[in-house]
Enzyme design. Structure first.
Site, PDB file in Angstrom:
ATOM      1  N   SER A   1      25.093   1.711  42.319  1.00  0.00           N
ATOM      2  CA  SER A   1      23.806   1.953  41.675  1.00  0.00           C
ATOM      3  C   SER A   1      23.067   0.646  41.443  1.00  0.00           C
ATOM      4  CB  SER A   1      24.090   2.614  40.322  1.00  0.00           C
ATOM      5  OG  SER A   1      22.951   2.592  39.516  1.00  0.00           O
TER       6      SER A   1
ATOM      7  N   TYR B   1      28.806   3.436  31.697  1.00  0.00           N
ATOM      8  CA  TYR B   1      28.611   4.007  33.040  1.00  0.00           C
ATOM      9  C   TYR B   1      28.315   2.889  34.049  1.00  0.00           C
ATOM     10  CZ  TYR B   1      26.034   5.833  37.020  1.00  0.00           C
ATOM     11  OH  TYR B   1      25.588   6.066  38.304  1.00  0.00           O
TER      12      TYR B   1
ATOM     13  N   LYS C   1      30.500   1.246  37.555  1.00  0.00           N
ATOM     14  CA  LYS C   1      30.003   0.980  38.918  1.00  0.00           C
ATOM     15  C   LYS C   1      30.260  -0.479  39.285  1.00  0.00           C
ATOM     16  CE  LYS C   1      28.543   5.063  39.811  1.00  0.00           C
ATOM     17  NZ  LYS C   1      29.353   5.900  40.691  1.00  0.00           N
TER      18      LYS C   1
HETATM   19  P1  NAD Z   1      26.403  14.798  40.230  1.00  0.00           P
HETATM   20  O1  NAD Z   1      26.935  14.848  38.854  1.00  0.00           O
HETATM   21  O2  NAD Z   1      25.444  15.846  40.656  1.00  0.00           O
HETATM   22  O3  NAD Z   1      27.611  14.757  41.278  1.00  0.00           O
HETATM   23  C1  NAD Z   1      28.866  14.188  40.964  1.00  0.00           C
HETATM   24  C2  NAD Z   1      29.920  15.211  41.339  1.00  0.00           C
HETATM   25  O4  NAD Z   1      31.213  14.682  41.038  1.00  0.00           O
HETATM   26  C3  NAD Z   1      29.784  16.526  40.571  1.00  0.00           C
HETATM   27  O5  NAD Z   1      29.778  17.609  41.486  1.00  0.00           O
HETATM   28  C4  NAD Z   1      31.015  16.562  39.663  1.00  0.00           C
HETATM   29  O6  NAD Z   1      31.474  17.888  39.450  1.00  0.00           O
HETATM   30  C5  NAD Z   1      32.001  15.709  40.449  1.00  0.00           C
HETATM   31  N1  NAD Z   1      33.030  15.076  39.634  1.00  0.00           N
HETATM   32  C6  NAD Z   1      32.889  14.346  38.497  1.00  0.00           C
HETATM   33  N2  NAD Z   1      34.080  13.926  38.048  1.00  0.00           N
HETATM   34  C7  NAD Z   1      35.008  14.382  38.933  1.00  0.00           C
HETATM   35  C8  NAD Z   1      36.421  14.282  39.010  1.00  0.00           C
HETATM   36  N3  NAD Z   1      37.122  13.663  38.071  1.00  0.00           N
HETATM   37  N4  NAD Z   1      37.049  14.860  40.063  1.00  0.00           N
HETATM   38  C9  NAD Z   1      36.356  15.537  41.010  1.00  0.00           C
HETATM   39  N5  NAD Z   1      35.021  15.671  40.976  1.00  0.00           N
HETATM   40  C10 NAD Z   1      34.357  15.105  39.946  1.00  0.00           C
HETATM   41  O7  NAD Z   1      25.752  13.345  40.433  1.00  0.00           O
HETATM   42  P2  NAD Z   1      24.872  12.767  41.631  1.00  0.00           P
HETATM   43  O8  NAD Z   1      23.527  12.474  41.094  1.00  0.00           O
HETATM   44  O9  NAD Z   1      25.023  13.599  42.836  1.00  0.00           O
HETATM   45  O10 NAD Z   1      25.608  11.366  41.830  1.00  0.00           O
HETATM   46  C11 NAD Z   1      26.611  11.171  42.805  1.00  0.00           C
HETATM   47  C12 NAD Z   1      27.151   9.755  42.667  1.00  0.00           C
HETATM   48  O11 NAD Z   1      26.077   8.829  42.814  1.00  0.00           O
HETATM   49  C13 NAD Z   1      27.783   9.473  41.300  1.00  0.00           C
HETATM   50  O12 NAD Z   1      28.903   8.631  41.497  1.00  0.00           O
HETATM   51  C14 NAD Z   1      26.681   8.742  40.575  1.00  0.00           C
HETATM   52  O13 NAD Z   1      27.200   7.895  39.589  1.00  0.00           O
HETATM   53  C15 NAD Z   1      26.032   7.953  41.702  1.00  0.00           C
HETATM   54  N6  NAD Z   1      24.645   7.567  41.420  1.00  0.00           N
HETATM   55  C16 NAD Z   1      23.740   8.529  41.041  1.00  0.00           C
HETATM   56  C17 NAD Z   1      22.428   8.156  40.737  1.00  0.00           C
HETATM   57  C18 NAD Z   1      21.428   9.186  40.278  1.00  0.00           C
HETATM   58  O14 NAD Z   1      20.427   8.797  39.691  1.00  0.00           O
HETATM   59  N7  NAD Z   1      21.623  10.470  40.538  1.00  0.00           N
HETATM   60  C19 NAD Z   1      22.030   6.815  40.849  1.00  0.00           C
HETATM   61  C20 NAD Z   1      22.962   5.868  41.261  1.00  0.00           C
HETATM   62  C21 NAD Z   1      24.277   6.266  41.548  1.00  0.00           C
HETATM   63  N1  UFG Z   2      11.604   8.151  31.401  1.00  0.00           N
HETATM   64  C1  UFG Z   2      10.682   8.630  30.505  1.00  0.00           C
HETATM   65  N2  UFG Z   2      10.901   9.857  29.939  1.00  0.00           N
HETATM   66  C2  UFG Z   2      11.990  10.616  30.236  1.00  0.00           C
HETATM   67  C3  UFG Z   2      12.925  10.121  31.162  1.00  0.00           C
HETATM   68  C4  UFG Z   2      12.705   8.874  31.716  1.00  0.00           C
HETATM   69  O1  UFG Z   2       9.676   7.974  30.203  1.00  0.00           O
HETATM   70  O2  UFG Z   2      12.134  11.721  29.674  1.00  0.00           O
HETATM   71  C5  UFG Z   2      11.353   6.839  32.043  1.00  0.00           C
HETATM   72  C6  UFG Z   2      12.411   5.798  31.745  1.00  0.00           C
HETATM   73  O3  UFG Z   2      12.121   5.129  30.555  1.00  0.00           O
HETATM   74  C7  UFG Z   2      12.329   4.919  32.996  1.00  0.00           C
HETATM   75  C8  UFG Z   2      11.940   5.912  34.108  1.00  0.00           C
HETATM   76  O4  UFG Z   2      11.381   7.033  33.438  1.00  0.00           O
HETATM   77  O5  UFG Z   2      11.283   3.994  32.869  1.00  0.00           O
HETATM   78  C9  UFG Z   2      13.129   6.373  34.937  1.00  0.00           C
HETATM   79  O6  UFG Z   2      14.159   6.863  34.085  1.00  0.00           O
HETATM   80  P1  UFG Z   2      15.394   7.689  34.618  1.00  0.00           P
HETATM   81  O7  UFG Z   2      16.213   8.090  33.423  1.00  0.00           O
HETATM   82  O8  UFG Z   2      14.944   8.776  35.525  1.00  0.00           O
HETATM   83  O9  UFG Z   2      16.165   6.635  35.542  1.00  0.00           O
HETATM   84  P2  UFG Z   2      16.751   5.202  35.188  1.00  0.00           P
HETATM   85  O10 UFG Z   2      16.035   4.210  36.024  1.00  0.00           O
HETATM   86  O11 UFG Z   2      16.821   4.962  33.744  1.00  0.00           O
HETATM   87  O12 UFG Z   2      18.265   5.365  35.673  1.00  0.00           O
HETATM   88  C10 UFG Z   2      18.615   5.991  36.916  1.00  0.00           C
HETATM   89  C11 UFG Z   2      19.974   6.682  36.775  1.00  0.00           C
HETATM   90  C12 UFG Z   2      21.048   5.662  36.556  1.00  0.00           C
HETATM   91  C13 UFG Z   2      21.000   4.627  37.639  1.00  0.00           C
HETATM   92  C14 UFG Z   2      19.634   4.016  37.737  1.00  0.00           C
HETATM   93  C15 UFG Z   2      19.528   3.062  38.879  1.00  0.00           C
HETATM   94  O13 UFG Z   2      19.960   7.586  35.694  1.00  0.00           O
HETATM   95  O14 UFG Z   2      22.303   6.310  36.633  1.00  0.00           O
HETATM   96  O15 UFG Z   2      18.657   5.046  37.924  1.00  0.00           O
HETATM   97  O16 UFG Z   2      19.929   3.675  40.043  1.00  0.00           O
HETATM   98  F1  UFG Z   2      21.906   3.665  37.374  1.00  0.00           F
END
Ligand code: NAD
Ligand code: UFG
Length: 338
Positions: free
Chosen positions: A124, A149, A153
């Site tokens: 991330s 969290y 990562k």
């Molecule tokens: P998500 O929660 O939709 O998907 C994660 C999946 O992992 C889920 O289906 C959950 O059931 C499964 N899981 C969690 N713990 C587990 C375990 N112990 N064993 C087996 N399965 C398990 O999240 P996502 O948005 O699809 O994210 C996928 C990956 O990308 C995650 O590692 C997340 O940290 C990373 N990531 C997400 C974002 C974002 O903004 N969505 C940004 C950066 C990185």
């Molecule tokens: N925001 C609002 N109101 C809300 C939600 C978010 O104003 O209700 C703003 C936040 O302050 C930020 C922007 O919208 O400025 C984006 O916020 P998000 O929560 O959507 O995303 P972040 O950038 O905070 O974090 C996301 C994921 C993290 C990841 C990161 C970088 O949640 O897991 O992107 O990849 F690490």
């Protein structure tokens, strides 16, 4: 080629399964469904017309992981499984370190026991902390994370890099995602957060569908053009395609490689509101709230390394991201529970 997809029932994992199947890969999804529903995989099957093998299992279950990896020959693992709620990780750090770190150590051990030494890891942009330079290149130093969290990562990147350095049969690709939004064009797959969304786009779509009253904009006094936070939003289908591109790189025995996956364009919170309103002809009421703890002013990447080395770049713009997010929410007001 067969790919083990941990966390494949989740938001990014399920979209990646579509891209993998469309590109001729076989997949086995290993997911404990703690934050997802098996219904997402039925939708993957419907879109692709192909079967998704599914094992309900936890990455904390060493025996089950070994069983799955010993039964089949996997060419690589794409490792999405993990807990990802920033705020929850502050409340429950032990659970986050246990699930994400211990779970990944189990996975890597089961992989090497069974001769699968190629992994693509979901990292991330959070590992950059408050970034030292913008746009962020992969050479930008990692920073101080503001929550457990983020640390999982950052620490897992180190663990996987060290494992690759010690044994060059390993191929490790760390993909640093920026802000994934959007949904599959069919409107049948998308993001399905539990409870009140933490992230901006699902919050906006739930306001649009009438489940929430108004958006709170967290701070309008940042050092950005309109004072609200700036992020690099990337369409989840583009992100999914980035994994297919990374698999091709893994086949070339790439060793250790790190890529930013973003568009390189930063949008503020108010830009997103405005683009969503224009793309979908819906008004999003909002009010300005105090800054959210741990947020930074701006975060967007330089995606040129992924373009040069993976031949990948994001194709969808902000309009498509807003339209596709809304199509999914409108067709599925209760996510996969319909
Ligand atoms: P998500 O929660 O939709 O998907 C994660 C999946 O992992 C889920 O289906 C959950 O059931 C499964 N899981 C969690 N713990 C587990 C375990 N112990 N064993 C087996 N399965 C398990 O999240 P996502 O948005 O699809 O994210 C996928 C990956 O990308 C995650 O590692 C997340 O940290 C990373 N990531 C997400 C974002 C974002 O903004 N969505 C940004 C950066 C990185
Ligand atoms: N925001 C609002 N109101 C809300 C939600 C978010 O104003 O209700 C703003 C936040 O302050 C930020 C922007 O919208 O400025 C984006 O916020 P998000 O929560 O959507 O995303 P972040 O950038 O905070 O974090 C996301 C994921 C993290 C990841 C990161 C970088 O949640 O897991 O992107 O990849 F690490």
């Amino acid at each position: 080629m067969k790919i083990l997809v941990t966390g494949g029932a989740g938001f990014i994992g399920s979209h990646t399964c579509v891209s993998l199947l469309e590109n001729g890969y076989d997949v086995l999804v290993y997911d404990n469904l703690s934050n997802s529903s098996e219904e997402s995989l039925r939708r993957v099957e419907k879109i692709t017309g192909k079967k998704v093998e599914f094992v309900k299992g936890d990455i904390l279950d060493k025996e089950k992981l070994n069983e799955v990896l010993s039964k089949d020959k996997f060419d690589a693992c794409i490792h999405f499984a993990g807990l990802k709620a920033v705020g929850e990780s502050v409340e429950k750090p032990w659970e986050y370190y246990q699930n994400n770190i211990a779970g990944t150590l189990n996975l890597v051990d089961a992989m090497r026991n069974n001769g699968c030494k190629s992994i693509i890891f979901s990292s991330s942009a959070t590992v950059y902390g408050d970034p030292a330079e913008i746009p962020i290149t992969e050479n930008c130093p990692k920073g101080t994370c503001t929550n457990p969290y983020g640390w999982t990562k950052s620490m897992l990147e180190q663990v996987l890099s060290d494992i690759q350095k010690a044994d060059n049969e390993w191929n490790v690709i760390l993909l640093r995602y920026f802000n994934p939004i959007g949904a599959h064009k069919s409107g049948t797959m998308g993001e399905n957060p539990n409870g009140i969304p933490n992230n901006l786009m699902p919050y906006i779509t739930q306001v649009a569908v009438g489940k929430l009253k108004e958006l709170g904009v967290f701070g309008d006094d940042y050092d950005t053009p309109d004072g609200t936070g700036v992020r690099d939003y990337i369409h989840v289908v583009d992100l999914a395609e980035g994994h297919v591109a990374a698999l091709k790189k893994i086949k070339e025995n790439c060793g250790l490689a790190i890529y930013n996956l973003g568009t390189g364009v930063g949008y503020s919170v108010l830009d997103i509101v405005k683009n969503f309103e224009e793309a979908n002809d819906i008004k999003i009421p909002y009010s300005i709230k105090p800054r959210r703890a741990g947020d930074i002013a701006a975060c967007y990447c330089d995606p040129s390394k992924a373009k040069a080395e993976l031949g990948w770049e994001a194709k969808n713009g902000i309009k498509e991201m807003c339209e596709d997010s809304w199509r999914w929410q409108k067709n599925n007001p209760n996510g996969y529970e319909n």
